[in-house]
Design a protein around this motif. Structure first.
Motif, mmCIF file in Angstrom:
data_model
loop_
_atom_site.group_PDB
_atom_site.id
_atom_site.type_symbol
_atom_site.label_atom_id
_atom_site.label_comp_id
_atom_site.label_asym_id
_atom_site.label_seq_id
_atom_site.Cartn_x
_atom_site.Cartn_y
_atom_site.Cartn_z
ATOM 1 N N HIS A 90 11.385 31.226 20.279
ATOM 2 C CA HIS A 90 10.434 30.659 21.349
ATOM 3 C C HIS A 90 9.258 31.509 21.182
ATOM 4 O O HIS A 90 8.150 30.802 21.507
ATOM 5 C CB HIS A 90 11.220 30.975 22.675
ATOM 6 N N THR B 259 6.934 29.594 18.364
ATOM 7 C CA THR B 259 6.485 28.457 19.071
ATOM 8 C C THR B 259 5.169 28.414 19.991
ATOM 9 O O THR B 259 4.366 27.696 20.103
ATOM 10 C CB THR B 259 7.552 27.284 19.599
ATOM 11 N N THR C 19 12.429 27.221 12.247
ATOM 12 C CA THR C 19 11.584 27.150 13.401
ATOM 13 C C THR C 19 10.566 26.013 12.798
ATOM 14 O O THR C 19 9.858 25.353 13.743
ATOM 15 C CB THR C 19 10.693 28.372 14.024
ATOM 16 N N PHE D 89 10.084 22.364 14.158
ATOM 17 C CA PHE D 89 9.265 22.095 15.478
ATOM 18 C C PHE D 89 7.960 21.895 15.172
ATOM 19 O O PHE D 89 7.367 20.813 15.734
ATOM 20 C CB PHE D 89 9.592 23.424 16.314
ATOM 21 N N PHE D 90 7.236 22.792 14.429
ATOM 22 C CA PHE D 90 5.820 22.463 13.924
ATOM 23 C C PHE D 90 5.618 21.153 13.144
ATOM 24 O O PHE D 90 4.484 20.408 13.370
ATOM 25 C CB PHE D 90 5.129 23.594 13.347
ATOM 26 N N LYS E 101 7.256 18.542 13.586
ATOM 27 C CA LYS E 101 7.331 17.464 14.522
ATOM 28 C C LYS E 101 6.036 17.210 15.459
ATOM 29 O O LYS E 101 5.551 16.349 15.831
ATOM 30 C CB LYS E 101 8.460 17.414 15.290
ATOM 31 N N ARG E 102 5.524 18.612 15.924
ATOM 32 C CA ARG E 102 4.652 18.596 16.606
ATOM 33 C C ARG E 102 3.395 18.582 16.168
ATOM 34 O O ARG E 102 2.269 17.875 16.910
ATOM 35 C CB ARG E 102 4.843 20.019 17.502
ATOM 36 N N PHE E 103 3.176 18.795 14.861
ATOM 37 C CA PHE E 103 1.727 18.615 14.291
ATOM 38 C C PHE E 103 1.884 17.493 13.210
ATOM 39 O O PHE E 103 1.386 18.288 12.078
ATOM 40 C CB PHE E 103 1.263 19.978 13.933
ATOM 41 N N GLY F 12 5.339 14.231 29.052
ATOM 42 C CA GLY F 12 4.950 15.537 28.539
ATOM 43 C C GLY F 12 6.008 16.545 28.855
ATOM 44 O O GLY F 12 5.739 17.632 28.489
ATOM 45 N N ARG G 204 8.662 19.178 28.656
ATOM 46 C CA ARG G 204 9.388 20.134 27.638
ATOM 47 C C ARG G 204 10.226 21.095 28.210
ATOM 48 O O ARG G 204 10.515 22.203 27.727
ATOM 49 C CB ARG G 204 8.145 20.604 26.779
ATOM 50 N N TRP H 122 13.729 16.125 24.726
ATOM 51 C CA TRP H 122 12.605 15.301 24.711
ATOM 52 C C TRP H 122 12.315 15.095 22.979
ATOM 53 O O TRP H 122 11.756 14.056 22.702
ATOM 54 C CB TRP H 122 11.252 15.941 25.108
ATOM 55 N N GLU H 123 13.087 15.969 22.349
ATOM 56 C CA GLU H 123 12.667 16.065 20.841
ATOM 57 C C GLU H 123 13.124 14.836 19.899
ATOM 58 O O GLU H 123 12.541 14.288 19.217
ATOM 59 C CB GLU H 123 13.114 17.071 20.017
#
Length: 475
Positions: A121, A124, A156, A159-160, A162-164, A293, A295, A300-301
């Protein structure tokens, strides 16, 4: 004594295969030495691959054990692999051992998993990218340096990704480097902190950070618990923190002295505009944007979209279901799938107009597990229901119905905080705050019944419940 060396990438999968093989070979925990990455030979351990488990070999463990080990194995504790295998070995003789939180071995594995989860956590939240691309590049390029407490780069990194996903990036840590280029994620050995260039956006970010700082609400212990000092050196905004804290008392005094003794006349107009904003339909405006938005939990992922409630805001009757299904997830509307069709038919039979009621769910994202091309529904857990309760409470406050109907145990928990004993509470009125709640089953329950007579009986009972709801609203 046998020594098992696990790779630095794919560590969990490698441990799982080795553990299955060792278990199949009946190797007790004290005969195995585990390590991650290459190191010097062990004095008591002979390097030799563990034979794979025979095809068709099955070992049953609690789901909670596997979830815990998936996190715990990324901890820096040198005994983590041995602890996990020792627990796996013990579970073969005591299948319910992992339910005993008083057992020291169980408690230790859970503690390791909790620390790793917290470290993920923090990563991120505190990774800060810097722009390293050139103006002519087809994709933007960024890089970041981070010093995690545990070996969390591999678990981890998705996560990045998918996010970026719209940019190329590199995250360097002392243990492992993650690279995302042209939509593909790869790993390389860790390295020392690279000389990253200054980023022009950091000055803007620092200005924003200073302006949102509230000097009247400084709580140093709480702030450092959420943002430990070890991360400050790699966060550009952290350079402003000492100065803001030092001047907090004086700034708070200035704010208090400058505050008006009575609210200005414009406050009434602002309050009126705020009320109008809150009265927007959930599918429109700021609330829909905020929900999109959300989270608050990990659902949500994988979901296509958040599914808000639907119906008039002056409805006297509100129905709360469990969560969106496959159809609802794709269309963005509640109760449009098979269960929704049963729901609509029974509503019509008891004289309730669907377009006059407000329909929503306790959880706003679809939870499922993939099976081939299908997405199989999974019930949300208490953690997910509780985190989504914020949205449900907001909808209840906006609509303020005369009566709310809890369709199933998940809705009952979201409304009252307790979803147990559904069938014993069915057909009764309860209170959720100041609002009355009528308890019944979810229409999907009817679809799961295989016996035709039982389904007919249960549908008749569900119809009777909704008929009573119609009577209560009309009274």
């Amino acid at each position: 004594m046998q020594r098992v060396t696990l790779p630095e990438v794919g560590t969990f999968d490698a441990w799982r295969e080795a553990a299955r093989g060792a278990l199949a070979a009946d190797m007790p925990p004290e005969e195995i030495v585990w390590q991650r990455g290459q190191s010097g030979a062990d004095l008591f351990g002979e390097e030799a691959p563990v034979p794979p488990a025979p095809e068709g070999a099955r070992f049953t463990v609690p789901k909670s054990f596997l979830q815990t080990v998936r996190l715990a194995l990324w901890h820096r504790d040198p005994e983590r692999f041995a602890r996990a295998y020792a627990m796996l070995w013990a579970l073969q003789a005591q299948p319910r051992l992992f339910e005993d939180r008083g057992d020291a071995r169980v408690a230790k594995l859970n503690a390791l998993a909790k620390e790793v989860g917290r470290d993920k956590h923090k990563m991120t939240a505190f990774v800060r990218f810097r722009d390293i691309g050139a103006s002519g590049d087809a994709r933007r390029r960024f890089a970041a340096w981070f010093e995690p407490s545990h070996y969390i780069m591999e678990p981890t990194a998705p996560f990045f990704a998918k996010r970026f996903g719209d940019m190329d990036w590199t995250i360097v840590t002392p243990d492992l480097t993650a690279q995302f280029e042209a939509g593909k994620l790869s790993f390389a050995p860790g390295q020392a902190k690279p000389p990253l260039p200054e980023d022009a956006t950091e000055e803007l970010w620092g200005t924003y950070f200073r302006n949102i700082f509230n000097p009247a609400r400084v709580k140093l212990k709480a702030m450092q618990a959420e943002m430990p000092k070890k991360y400050w050196k790699n966060m550009p905004e952290a350079a402003h923190i000492p100065g803001m804290i030092a001047g907090a008392r004086a700034r708070a005094a200035e704010m208090q002295a400058a505050a008006p003794s009575l609210p200005p006349l414009r406050a009434e107009r602002i309050t009126a505009r705020f009320a109008e904003t809150r009265a927007e339909m959930p599918g429109e405006g700021k609330m829909a944007e905020a929900l999109a938005g959300c989270r608050r939990c990990p659902l949500w992922e994988n979901a296509t979209q958040a599914v808000p409630g639907e119906g008039p805001l002056d409805a006297q009757l509100m129905f709360v279901g469990e969560q969106p299904g496959d159809r609802e997830d794709l269309e963005g509307r509640p109760f449009v799938g098979p269960a929704g069709q049963v729901f609509d038919r029974v509503l019509q039979e008891v004289g309730i107009a669907r377009d006059e009621v407000y329909v929503t769910n306790a959880v706003k994202h679809f939870k499922f597990r993939p099976q081939g091309k299908r997405r199989l529904h999974q019930a949300p857990n208490n953690h997910e229901i509780d985190h989504c309760r914020w949205w449900l409470d907001l909808e209840r406050e906006r609509v303020r119905p005369k009566l709310t109907v809890a369709l199933g145990a998940s809705a009952l928990r979201g409304l009252t905080g307790n979803g147990t004993g559904l069938l014993k509470r069915r057909g009764k009125l309860e209170m959720a705050g100041e609002q009355a709640v009528f308890v019944t089953v979810h229409p999907s329950y009817l679809l799961r019944l295989r016996d035709p007579q039982q389904r007919a009986d249960e549908e008749a009972a569900f119809r009777a419940d909704l008929a009573e709801v119609a009577r209560l609203v009309a009274a």
